[in-house]
Motif scaffolding. Structure first.
Motif, PDB file in Angstrom:
ATOM      1  N   ALA A 207       0.816  -1.215   0.000  1.00  0.00           N
ATOM      2  CA  ALA A 207       0.000   0.000   0.000  1.00  0.00           C
ATOM      3  C   ALA A 207       0.850   1.266   0.000  1.00  0.00           C
ATOM      4  CB  ALA A 207      -0.925   0.003   1.220  1.00  0.00           C
ATOM      5  N   GLY A 208       2.176   1.104  -0.071  1.00  0.00           N
ATOM      6  CA  GLY A 208       3.056   2.261  -0.159  1.00  0.00           C
ATOM      7  C   GLY A 208       3.816   2.597   1.104  1.00  0.00           C
ATOM      8  N   TYR A 209       3.680   1.788   2.150  1.00  0.00           N
ATOM      9  CA  TYR A 209       4.397   2.044   3.396  1.00  0.00           C
ATOM     10  C   TYR A 209       5.811   1.463   3.349  1.00  0.00           C
ATOM     11  CZ  TYR A 209       0.378   3.936   5.893  1.00  0.00           C
ATOM     12  OH  TYR A 209      -0.670   4.727   6.296  1.00  0.00           O
ATOM     13  N   VAL A 210       6.708   2.103   4.089  1.00  0.00           N
ATOM     14  CA  VAL A 210       8.083   1.648   4.246  1.00  0.00           C
ATOM     15  C   VAL A 210       8.349   1.458   5.733  1.00  0.00           C
ATOM     16  CG1 VAL A 210      10.518   2.264   3.958  1.00  0.00           C
ATOM     17  CG2 VAL A 210       8.862   2.839   2.170  1.00  0.00           C
ATOM     18  N   VAL A 211       8.925   0.325   6.099  1.00  0.00           N
ATOM     19  CA  VAL A 211       9.281   0.084   7.500  1.00  0.00           C
ATOM     20  C   VAL A 211      10.529   0.888   7.824  1.00  0.00           C
ATOM     21  CG1 VAL A 211       9.927  -1.627   9.235  1.00  0.00           C
ATOM     22  CG2 VAL A 211       8.267  -2.234   7.458  1.00  0.00           C
ATOM     23  N   ARG A 212      10.405   1.794   8.771  1.00  0.00           N
ATOM     24  CA  ARG A 212      11.531   2.650   9.140  1.00  0.00           C
ATOM     25  C   ARG A 212      12.253   2.155  10.395  1.00  0.00           C
ATOM     26  NH1 ARG A 212      11.047   7.945   7.159  1.00  0.00           N
ATOM     27  NH2 ARG A 212      13.093   8.254   8.115  1.00  0.00           N
ATOM     28  N   HIS A 213      11.531   1.458  11.273  1.00  0.00           N
ATOM     29  CA  HIS A 213      12.178   0.964  12.493  1.00  0.00           C
ATOM     30  C   HIS A 213      11.376  -0.178  13.072  1.00  0.00           C
ATOM     31  CE1 HIS A 213      14.079   0.916  16.482  1.00  0.00           C
ATOM     32  NE2 HIS A 213      15.076   1.554  15.900  1.00  0.00           N
ATOM     33  N   ALA A 214      12.081  -1.141  13.666  1.00  0.00           N
ATOM     34  CA  ALA A 214      11.441  -2.257  14.366  1.00  0.00           C
ATOM     35  C   ALA A 214      12.092  -2.406  15.737  1.00  0.00           C
ATOM     36  CB  ALA A 214      11.594  -3.551  13.574  1.00  0.00           C
ATOM     37  N   GLU A 215      11.253  -2.414  16.769  1.00  0.00           N
ATOM     38  CA  GLU A 215      11.722  -2.571  18.136  1.00  0.00           C
ATOM     39  C   GLU A 215      10.783  -3.546  18.831  1.00  0.00           C
ATOM     40  OE1 GLU A 215      13.243   0.810  20.835  1.00  0.00           O
ATOM     41  OE2 GLU A 215      11.176   0.463  21.544  1.00  0.00           O
ATOM     42  N   ALA A 216      11.251  -4.803  19.003  1.00  0.00           N
ATOM     43  CA  ALA A 216      10.388  -5.866  19.508  1.00  0.00           C
ATOM     44  C   ALA A 216       9.176  -5.983  18.592  1.00  0.00           C
ATOM     45  CB  ALA A 216       9.999  -5.615  20.963  1.00  0.00           C
ATOM     46  N   ARG A 217       7.950  -5.791  19.127  1.00  0.00           N
ATOM     47  CA  ARG A 217       6.735  -5.869  18.290  1.00  0.00           C
ATOM     48  C   ARG A 217       6.266  -4.490  17.832  1.00  0.00           C
ATOM     49  NH1 ARG A 217       5.570  -8.733  22.792  1.00  0.00           N
ATOM     50  NH2 ARG A 217       3.841  -7.388  23.366  1.00  0.00           N
ATOM     51  N   ASN A 218       7.041  -3.461  18.102  1.00  0.00           N
ATOM     52  CA  ASN A 218       6.676  -2.104  17.725  1.00  0.00           C
ATOM     53  C   ASN A 218       7.343  -1.727  16.402  1.00  0.00           C
ATOM     54  OD1 ASN A 218       5.388  -2.072  20.146  1.00  0.00           O
ATOM     55  ND2 ASN A 218       6.672  -0.511  21.103  1.00  0.00           N
ATOM     56  N   TYR A 219       6.515  -1.339  15.431  1.00  0.00           N
ATOM     57  CA  TYR A 219       7.018  -0.981  14.103  1.00  0.00           C
ATOM     58  C   TYR A 219       6.622   0.451  13.760  1.00  0.00           C
ATOM     59  CZ  TYR A 219       8.236  -5.831  13.122  1.00  0.00           C
ATOM     60  OH  TYR A 219       8.819  -7.080  13.154  1.00  0.00           O
ATOM     61  N   THR A 220       7.565   1.186  13.192  1.00  0.00           N
ATOM     62  CA  THR A 220       7.299   2.514  12.666  1.00  0.00           C
ATOM     63  C   THR A 220       7.380   2.449  11.151  1.00  0.00           C
ATOM     64  OG1 THR A 220       8.207   3.626  14.623  1.00  0.00           O
ATOM     65  CG2 THR A 220       8.067   4.915  12.588  1.00  0.00           C
ATOM     66  N   LEU A 221       6.320   2.902  10.476  1.00  0.00           N
ATOM     67  CA  LEU A 221       6.259   2.899   9.015  1.00  0.00           C
ATOM     68  C   LEU A 221       5.874   4.285   8.521  1.00  0.00           C
ATOM     69  CD1 LEU A 221       4.517   0.135  10.163  1.00  0.00           C
ATOM     70  CD2 LEU A 221       5.001  -0.524   7.800  1.00  0.00           C
ATOM     71  N   THR A 222       6.324   4.609   7.324  1.00  0.00           N
ATOM     72  CA  THR A 222       5.956   5.888   6.722  1.00  0.00           C
ATOM     73  C   THR A 222       5.387   5.656   5.333  1.00  0.00           C
ATOM     74  OG1 THR A 222       8.175   6.237   5.806  1.00  0.00           O
ATOM     75  CG2 THR A 222       7.723   7.135   7.998  1.00  0.00           C
ATOM     76  N   HIS A 223       4.550   6.588   4.902  1.00  0.00           N
ATOM     77  CA  HIS A 223       3.871   6.470   3.601  1.00  0.00           C
ATOM     78  C   HIS A 223       4.173   7.705   2.772  1.00  0.00           C
ATOM     79  CE1 HIS A 223       0.574   6.464   0.654  1.00  0.00           C
ATOM     80  NE2 HIS A 223       0.605   5.153   0.795  1.00  0.00           N
ATOM     81  N   GLY A 224       4.496   7.479   1.509  1.00  0.00           N
ATOM     82  CA  GLY A 224       4.711   8.583   0.602  1.00  0.00           C
ATOM     83  C   GLY A 224       6.116   9.149   0.653  1.00  0.00           C
TER      84      GLY A 224
END
Length: 224
Positions: A207-224
């Motif tokens: 859908a256009g998201y990029v995984v920017r960080h993974a910490e345990a089960r916490n994920y940060t993603l950005t779109h666009g």
């Protein structure tokens, strides 16, 4: 119940260890961690500013992340959590740019039953899993688009979800509607195989998201 809880922990820990290794993580520049050791998240600072619309679904009794964003960027944060202890806790937060809504985030507008945690000392209840024993509570929940309509927002710049297993149905609704927050901070709290979680991340990537960080089960993603 003890065996079920142990199985759940094993599945979550396995996913924590395996999925980041299978996932392409592109940190980029400007990533910083905001909030406490327990309640903090990694955020791309180049995508957040004073006029950003931030939703924080799942408060518990830790708003260190929300308040850190407010202090750093001067933005406003709309937090939501129907848990009685969270509602009581929110009454003691005096920051005027932090707004609390005693509702849950869900895939539709509905009243759901929230089940108590496995450890009675913990605050978090779940609408999707039976973890502990006790009466729980019923609460009104809304979709992301309903919250946006009620609050008069045309976009959400950052959506944090720590919603005890409800994240997957919510993500399905968000992707179906195409109302895509620019930044997603998600705790994947549903016990599942690493491959199932990897498929979930792939749907977000498609859908256009990029995984920017993974910490345990916490994920940060950005779109666009």
């Amino acid at each position: 119940m003890a065996a079920t809880h142990l199985t759940r922990r094993i599945k979550l820990k396995t996913a924590e260890a395996v999925v980041p290794w299978l996932t392409r993580v592109l940190p980029g520049h400007g990533l910083e961690r905001f909030g406490s050791t327990y309640g903090g998240w990694w955020v791309p600072t180049d995508l957040i500013g004073e006029d950003s619309v931030v939703y924080a679904a799942g408060v518990g009794e830790d708003v260190s992340f929300d308040l850190a964003l407010i202090r750093r960027f001067g933005c406003e944060v709309w937090a939501m959590d129907p848990t009685p202890r969270s509602v009581a806790f929110a009454g003691g937060v005096t920051e005027p740019r932090w707004h609390f809504l005693p509702f849950g985030l869900w895939k539709e507008d509905a009243v759901l039953h929230f089940h108590p945690p496995a450890d009675p000392a913990h605050v978090s209840h779940s609408a999707t899993e039976v973890r502990g024993q006790g009466p729980g509570f019923d609460a009104q929940c809304h979709t992301l688009t309903t919250f946006m309509r009620k609050l008069g927002h045309q976009r959400v710049d950052l959506l944090k979800m720590d919603i005890e297993g409800a994240e997957e149905p919510v993500l399905d609704r968000i992707l179906a509607e195409g109302t895509l927050p620019r930044v997603l901070c998600i705790e994947f709290d549903t016990p599942q195989s690493p491959w199932a979680l990897r498929r979930r991340l792939r749907r977000l990537e498609d859908a256009g998201y990029v995984v920017r960080h993974a910490e345990a089960r916490n994920y940060t993603l950005t779109h666009g």
